[in-house]
Scaffold this motif. Structure first.
Motif, PDB file in Angstrom:
ATOM      1  N   SER A   1      -2.018   4.630   6.355  1.00 56.28           N
ATOM      2  CA  SER A   1      -2.439   4.304   4.987  1.00 56.28           C
ATOM      3  C   SER A   1      -3.733   5.218   4.644  1.00 56.28           C
ATOM      4  O   SER A   1      -4.111   5.753   3.752  1.00 56.28           O
ATOM      5  CB  SER A   1      -2.656   3.130   4.250  1.00 56.28           C
ATOM      6  OG  SER A   1      -1.075   2.724   4.204  1.00 56.28           O
TER       7      SER A   1
ATOM      8  N   ALA B   1       4.559   9.320   3.558  1.00 52.58           N
ATOM      9  CA  ALA B   1       4.725   8.034   3.092  1.00 52.58           C
ATOM     10  C   ALA B   1       5.874   7.344   3.398  1.00 52.58           C
ATOM     11  O   ALA B   1       6.197   6.228   3.894  1.00 52.58           O
ATOM     12  CB  ALA B   1       4.297   7.733   1.681  1.00 52.58           C
TER      13      ALA B   1
ATOM     14  N   ARG C   1       0.718  -1.355  -0.147  1.00 46.51           N
ATOM     15  CA  ARG C   1      -0.074  -0.084   0.023  1.00 46.51           C
ATOM     16  C   ARG C   1       0.845   1.175  -0.079  1.00 46.51           C
ATOM     17  O   ARG C   1       0.720   2.345  -0.771  1.00 46.51           O
ATOM     18  CB  ARG C   1      -0.990   0.118   1.267  1.00 46.51           C
ATOM     19  CG  ARG C   1      -2.040  -0.864   1.278  1.00 46.51           C
ATOM     20  CD  ARG C   1      -2.861  -0.440   2.533  1.00 46.51           C
ATOM     21  NE  ARG C   1      -3.770  -1.429   3.105  1.00 46.51           N
ATOM     22  CZ  ARG C   1      -3.570  -2.136   4.190  1.00 46.51           C
ATOM     23  NH1 ARG C   1      -2.778  -1.650   4.898  1.00 46.51           N
ATOM     24  NH2 ARG C   1      -4.433  -2.815   4.492  1.00 46.51           N
ATOM     25  N   LEU C   2       1.809   1.243   0.811  1.00 45.33           N
ATOM     26  CA  LEU C   2       2.707   2.339   1.031  1.00 45.33           C
ATOM     27  C   LEU C   2       3.524   2.553  -0.356  1.00 45.33           C
ATOM     28  O   LEU C   2       3.785   3.905  -0.638  1.00 45.33           O
ATOM     29  CB  LEU C   2       3.729   2.303   2.229  1.00 45.33           C
ATOM     30  CG  LEU C   2       2.978   2.404   3.608  1.00 45.33           C
ATOM     31  CD1 LEU C   2       4.155   2.035   4.683  1.00 45.33           C
ATOM     32  CD2 LEU C   2       2.551   3.701   3.794  1.00 45.33           C
TER      33      LEU C   2
ATOM     34  N   GLN D   1       0.879   4.249  -2.782  1.00 50.40           N
ATOM     35  CA  GLN D   1       0.594   5.730  -2.177  1.00 50.40           C
ATOM     36  C   GLN D   1       1.721   6.670  -2.467  1.00 50.40           C
ATOM     37  O   GLN D   1       1.478   7.827  -2.996  1.00 50.40           O
ATOM     38  CB  GLN D   1       0.120   5.655  -0.781  1.00 50.40           C
ATOM     39  CG  GLN D   1      -0.981   4.977  -0.882  1.00 50.40           C
ATOM     40  CD  GLN D   1      -1.426   4.858   0.738  1.00 50.40           C
ATOM     41  OE1 GLN D   1      -0.584   4.612   1.630  1.00 50.40           O
ATOM     42  NE2 GLN D   1      -2.835   5.054   1.140  1.00 50.40           N
TER      43      GLN D   1
END
Length: 304
Positions: free
Chosen positions: A252, A231, A148-149, A152
């Protein structure tokens, strides 16, 4: 270790990609109409009035009329399309990243009818081929909370780079326009009063639009840099301290809401400009993701 690379290419996810691409396209067309009315046609009016001063009142009225049209119709409609597109993109991300939808920050999810209608219109004229592998496939080797990171951070980096380059292009065009304005005044031998009425007034929508585009894109790029820093800080903490999946999930969610806010409010960038940079920047994006995946695997003791 996560299913993002596979899920992003499923038919219902490709439909979402096509839907928000279509809505962004419609919003950009309205922006294009606004620019066409504000820049080339206004420039024509300025040249005509410089040599036919009797038409100066009509040139001034043109500038005022276009400003009102933009303020009352073109810009609000564009913003509404952009917000719906951003909501569909948010839904796409939330489903891939397994994040809960945040009604308080984002509002209600987009309706299935909007997604279907926009997706169908996109599919009539475009292929899904260029929408596949929206996020780097290398992230499939990471746990979901780390993948996810990476996604992002990629969103923030790519958008900020695009906006800085677009801002440089806008300020170049604006500078050329300013020089043309001065030349028109000199060639026409206009007094200051006539220069303001005959040249500046018709061109005021173009000047205002250009300055606004430059300023808003630079502000958006700075905000995206801050989000990317957040992030990266979260990423570093995750690798160094091995934070819990719950803590990474909360981080997140906050990042995703901020990304949505940026998508729904930042100025639009034309597709032709995006296409010019897509291949080069996509290669950089993929290489950056691969480097982060390698770093994570080493930190987690999974390096080959």
């Amino acid at each position: 270790m996560n299913e993002i690379p596979e899920k992003q290419n499923q038919p219902h996810q490709l439909e979402k990609l096509g839907a928000f691409s279509q809505l962004y396209l419609q919003a950009k067309r309205l922006l294009g109409i606004n620019i066409f009315l504000s820049v080339p046609l206004a420039l024509v009016w300025a040249i005509v009035v410089a040599f036919q001063p009797s038409l100066q009142i009509y040139g001034a009225l043109w500038g005022i009329g276009i400003t009102l049209l933009s303020f009352l119709f073109l810009t609000p409609t564009q913003k509404e399309l952009q917000k719906n597109a951003a909501k569909i993109q948010q839904l796409f991300d939330c489903e891939l990243f397994q994040l809960d939808w945040q009604d308080f920050n984002v509002g209600r999810p987009p309706s299935p009818e909007i997604i279907y209608r926009a997706g169908s219109r996109f599919k009539k004229h475009h292929s899904y081929d260029k929408l596949r592998d929206w996020y780097p496939v290398a992230i499939g080797e990471l746990p979901l909370e780390l993948a996810r990171l990476v996604c992002q951070r990629t969103n923030c980096w790519w958008d900020a780079e695009l906006r800085r380059l677009y801002s440089a292009w806008v300020i170049t065009i604006l500078s050329i326009l300013a020089v043309l304005v001065l030349l028109i005044g000199l060639i026409g031998g206009l007094t200051l009063e006539k220069f303001l009425l005959v040249v500046v007034a018709p061109l005021s929508p173009a000047l205002i639009l250009g300055i606004t585009q430059y300023k808003e894109n630079m502000q958006a790029a700075a905000k995206l840099d801050q989000l990317r820093d957040k992030a990266e800080e979260t990423w570093s903490r995750a690798l160094r301290n091995h934070e819990t999946p719950e803590a990474l999930y909360d981080a997140s969610v906050k990042l995703q809401d901020a990304i949505f806010d940026n998508r729904s409010t930042s100025p639009l960038i034309f597709n032709w400009f995006y296409r010019r940079l897509r291949d080069e920047k996509q290669d950089s994006m993929n290489k950056g993701a691969e480097a982060l995946v390698k770093e994570a695997k080493q930190s987690l003791g999974q390096a080959n």
